[in-house]
Enzyme design. Sequence first.
Site, PDB file in Angstrom:
ATOM      1  N   GLY A  97      -8.975  -9.826  -0.394  1.00  0.00           N
ATOM      2  CA  GLY A  97      -7.751 -10.261   0.279  1.00  0.00           C
ATOM      3  C   GLY A  97      -7.141 -11.556  -0.210  1.00  0.00           C
ATOM      4  O   GLY A  97      -5.983 -11.597  -0.638  1.00  0.00           O
ATOM      5  N   GLY A 106     -13.272  -4.227   0.313  1.00  0.00           N
ATOM      6  CA  GLY A 106     -14.614  -3.744   0.648  1.00  0.00           C
ATOM      7  C   GLY A 106     -15.115  -2.701  -0.325  1.00  0.00           C
ATOM      8  O   GLY A 106     -16.279  -2.727  -0.745  1.00  0.00           O
ATOM      9  N   ARG A 134       0.815  -1.207   0.000  1.00  0.00           N
ATOM     10  CA  ARG A 134       0.000   0.000   0.000  1.00  0.00           C
ATOM     11  C   ARG A 134       0.852   1.262   0.000  1.00  0.00           C
ATOM     12  O   ARG A 134       0.469   2.274  -0.590  1.00  0.00           O
ATOM     13  CB  ARG A 134      -0.949  -0.009   1.207  1.00  0.00           C
ATOM     14  CG  ARG A 134      -2.069  -1.021   1.042  1.00  0.00           C
ATOM     15  CD  ARG A 134      -2.977  -1.087   2.236  1.00  0.00           C
ATOM     16  NE  ARG A 134      -4.133  -1.932   1.955  1.00  0.00           N
ATOM     17  CZ  ARG A 134      -5.042  -2.274   2.853  1.00  0.00           C
ATOM     18  NH1 ARG A 134      -4.935  -1.844   4.095  1.00  0.00           N
ATOM     19  NH2 ARG A 134      -6.062  -3.033   2.518  1.00  0.00           N
ATOM     20  N   LYS A 178     -19.204 -17.058   2.585  1.00  0.00           N
ATOM     21  CA  LYS A 178     -20.628 -16.833   2.828  1.00  0.00           C
ATOM     22  C   LYS A 178     -21.338 -16.087   1.703  1.00  0.00           C
ATOM     23  O   LYS A 178     -20.823 -15.098   1.185  1.00  0.00           O
ATOM     24  CB  LYS A 178     -20.807 -16.063   4.131  1.00  0.00           C
ATOM     25  CG  LYS A 178     -20.380 -16.846   5.373  1.00  0.00           C
ATOM     26  CD  LYS A 178     -20.651 -16.030   6.632  1.00  0.00           C
ATOM     27  CE  LYS A 178     -20.287 -16.825   7.875  1.00  0.00           C
ATOM     28  NZ  LYS A 178     -20.556 -16.066   9.119  1.00  0.00           N
TER      29      LYS A 178
END
Length: 417
Positions: free
Chosen positions: A375, A398, A36, A219
């Site tokens: 990720g 996200g 990053r 999920k």
Amino acid sequence: MQQFIDSYDFTGKKAIVRVDFNVPLNENFEITDDTRIRRAMPTLKKVLEKGGSLIIMSHLGRPKKVDPKFSLKHIVGRVSECLGVPVQFAEDCMKADEQAAALKPGEALLLENLRYYAEEEGKPRGLAEDATDEEKKAAKKAVKESQKEFVKKLASYADCYINDAFGTAHRAHGSTALIAEYFPNDKMFGYLMEGEIKAIDNVLKNAQRPFTAIIGGSKVSSKLAVLKNLVGKVDNLIIGGGMGFTFVKAQGGKIGDSLHEDDLMPDALEILKEAKAKGVNISLSVATKAGREFSNDTESKVFDIFNIPDGWEGMDASPESLEIWKKIILSSKTILWNGPVGVFEFPNFATGTLQIAEDLAEATANGAYTLVGGGDSVAAVTQMGYADKVSYVSTGGGAMLEAIEGKVLPGIAAIQD
């Protein structure tokens, strides 16, 4: 009015830049992955090259108060090394007036962790567990009021604002969205943000067909909105990982002890129905590599996806499934990948995820546009040395998911308004 970094005149100006330096640190506060930091360098270096000075701001972790282990002082050395100039450090992001004012062209200042202040996120802290609704409402109102002063203070340090933190673009935080209104004619995206926006547009707005999305992870609940949005856009939807078992059980399959969400089976059936109506090919595993228990060294065996015996848990895509998916991937012109197709953290059940990474690299070499985000997906392409063999690797899991859902990201809207 949105400006662009390449055409903006930074001569003699101070630029406050929101970056995402939320990097992992070990117990000795050493950076274990500086990706990053390195990804933000083109933007930061451009400001200095064009005669400006830098005020860099970021968060680190999720501190609920001032906590030394979340201090950005731990990364100053690495940022200085990457930037090529000594980076000064402001020990309190709200008390950097003098340091910011003294900056000369070519100099840089890193502000302490923005999240030491509740005003950055705009959420009250320290409320008693038994606080009444009225007390919660009053606390929220107080933070929102003080947030205005927090943002105004940050803005006062600089002449222009650059948002280069895609990882937090889905949050309407002080430094990612609210600060932009103080720079109506001097706000812009950094190179990283521009790249992320272009990459998402390439798959959601300008996709060449066939367009394939590979959505994995554990999920359905975490990616339900993504799946529903993609059904109307893609030609092929590969669903892997734990979420696939909800789709299998919804169709009457026996999934043994595999991860699933009973309450989302109606949603799974609705997605299958809509896909059929729109001519979208949904591809689930045809078989799974299952384990006796959730561990790397457990006994494993391959079963038909609709006939997993009790006492077995599906943990990776089977070779047959991967062959089917490879054909789909290699016949596609645009491919989006988010989420592993197996228990990637266990080497014995990482084969499927690593195979997807390899297939994407091959598809890219053949001329397809490939976007990887999330990720474990990013870890897979990086671990195998394929990060530079796909078209784009997103820095924001996200944020990318919300963009794929079709949501407007506050950090992007604030610059474009």
